[in-house]
Design an enzyme around this catalytic site. Structure first.
Site, mmCIF file in Angstrom:
data_model
loop_
_atom_site.group_PDB
_atom_site.id
_atom_site.type_symbol
_atom_site.label_atom_id
_atom_site.label_comp_id
_atom_site.label_asym_id
_atom_site.label_seq_id
_atom_site.Cartn_x
_atom_site.Cartn_y
_atom_site.Cartn_z
ATOM 1 N N ARG A 238 0.805 -1.128 0.138
ATOM 2 C CA ARG A 238 -0.072 0.054 0.037
ATOM 3 C C ARG A 238 1.126 1.170 -0.010
ATOM 4 O O ARG A 238 1.952 1.106 0.887
ATOM 5 C CB ARG A 238 -0.979 0.130 1.274
ATOM 6 C CG ARG A 238 -2.098 -0.964 1.354
ATOM 7 C CD ARG A 238 -3.107 -0.552 0.250
ATOM 8 N NE ARG A 238 -4.329 -1.318 0.122
ATOM 9 C CZ ARG A 238 -4.348 -2.765 -0.385
ATOM 10 N NH1 ARG A 238 -3.463 -2.841 -1.497
ATOM 11 N NH2 ARG A 238 -5.430 -3.162 -0.771
ATOM 12 N N GLU A 267 -4.361 7.329 -5.198
ATOM 13 C CA GLU A 267 -4.548 6.709 -6.352
ATOM 14 C C GLU A 267 -5.840 7.235 -7.033
ATOM 15 O O GLU A 267 -6.895 7.248 -6.336
ATOM 16 C CB GLU A 267 -4.369 5.030 -6.049
ATOM 17 C CG GLU A 267 -3.298 4.463 -5.650
ATOM 18 C CD GLU A 267 -3.238 3.060 -5.145
ATOM 19 O OE1 GLU A 267 -4.230 2.325 -5.730
ATOM 20 O OE2 GLU A 267 -2.049 2.395 -4.896
ATOM 21 N N HIS A 286 -1.251 -0.091 -9.727
ATOM 22 C CA HIS A 286 -1.846 -1.094 -9.009
ATOM 23 C C HIS A 286 -2.370 -2.343 -9.402
ATOM 24 O O HIS A 286 -3.748 -2.617 -9.448
ATOM 25 C CB HIS A 286 -2.888 -0.558 -8.018
ATOM 26 C CG HIS A 286 -3.153 -0.964 -6.524
ATOM 27 N ND1 HIS A 286 -3.473 -0.081 -5.455
ATOM 28 C CD2 HIS A 286 -3.277 -2.362 -6.248
ATOM 29 C CE1 HIS A 286 -3.701 -1.057 -4.681
ATOM 30 N NE2 HIS A 286 -3.271 -2.434 -4.805
#
Ligand code: DGY
Length: 320
Positions: A238, A267, A286
């Site tokens: 993360r 994000e 991601h």
């Protein structure tokens, strides 16, 4: 009446089909755009179960609005987007998707290490930009992976899967974790290190820790200063585990050599994000668990969890 499941993103009909006898599905119909907060609050109010993504914050407000809610099935192994304590208070079960994504995420983590060390994105762009004129002894020369030392921070299932790949590349394996992993020590020769030692000794420092209050910005200025100037930092857990400003400073001041990042504090990032502008940084959107097969397995696990809990059974993969 069938229980109502609200699905916060459009997912393929063939994945939902086998569950249609059990549930009435309502769905945010867009694939690329997260459900707006007001829509989520409205839909949650009449849902028995939620199938949500890491883009949704499930907090007191949602849980209070969702009077009938019994389960939140999060399509991710990480669940820092959910206030698990609040869910417990509201009597709502939270589930995640461990195991099914372990190997796929480890593949991507290792690919990111390799892409960063061997400058693969820069090299592909070199051709695309018409810059390749001659073969040159040190053209786009990077760092080796084989024979180097990897430091895995967060030796959970994915950490161990990355360490197995590292063993195949003849790397020495260091790890840091809340608890010792004797099986990894025996099977992979992994050596436990405290955090500062690992930072000093590893050629590749790989973050695979979940984001919690304790791990927030664990990779800060002090951590980057402790690393070798030749170190490559990789984050596939993360973004919040990293102080991004400190990482940027470490990269431009040559305190570390490069970084491979699949995750960011906020994000999505834009091409203007300071880290995206650096040649020695590989940024990915991601995609750790993003193989089509694994994403389907993650959705199916969410649906199986919903089915179990709404049938009065134990969840398959509850968040503890
Ligand atoms: C997770 O599962 O937590 C990933 O970040 C998304 O696959």
């Amino acid at each position: 009446m069938k229980p109502v499941i609200y699905v916060t993103r459009r997912i393929p009909d063939e994945v939902l089909q086998p569950y249609r006898d059990s549930f009435e599905f309502r769905m945010w119909e867009k694939e690329d755009v997260p459900v707006p907060r007001d829509v989520l609050l409205k839909e949650a109010a009449s849902a028995d179960g939620l199938l949500c993504l890491l883009t949704e914050t499930i907090d007191h407000e949602v849980l209070t609005a969702a009077k009938n809610l019994k389960i939140v099935a999060n399509m991710a192994v990480g669940f820092d987007n959910i206030d698990v304590e609040a869910a417990r208070e509201h009597g709502v079960v939270v589930t995640n998707t461990p195991d099914v994504l372990t190997e796929t995420t480890a593949d991507l983590t290792f690919a990111l290490m390799m892409a960063t060390a061997r400058r693969l994105i820069e090299a592909a762009d070199y051709i695309r930009e018409g810059k390749w004129k001659y073969w040159t002894p040190y053209l786009l020369a990077g760092s080796d992976i084989h024979g180097k030392t990897i430091g895995v921070v967060g030796m959970g299932r994915i950490g161990e899967a990355v360490a197995r790949r590292a063993k195949g590349f003849g790397m020495s394996i260091l790890y840091h974790n809340r608890s010792r992993k004797e099986n990894a020590e025996q099977e992979l020769g992994a050596v436990y290190k405290d955090f500062p030692e690992l930072l000093q000794e590893a050629d590749f420092v790989v973050s695979l820790i979940p984001l919690t209050e304790q791990t927030s910005e664990m990779f800060n200025q002090g951590a980057f200063k402790a690393m070798k100037s030749s170190a490559i930092f990789v984050n596939a857990s993360r973004g919040g585990t990293v102080d991004e400003e400190a990482l940027y400073d470490a990269l431009i001041n040559n305190e570390i050599r490069a970084a491979g990042l699949d995750v960011f504090v906020n994000e999505p990032i834009s091409p203007k994000h300071p880290l995206a502008g650096l040649d020695n940084v590989v940024c990915l959107p991601h995609i750790g668990s993003a193989s089509a097969a694994t994403r389907t397995k993650m959705l199916e696990l969410c649906l199986d969890n919903l089915k179990a809990v709404l049938n009065g059974e134990q969840a398959i993969t509850p968040v503890k």
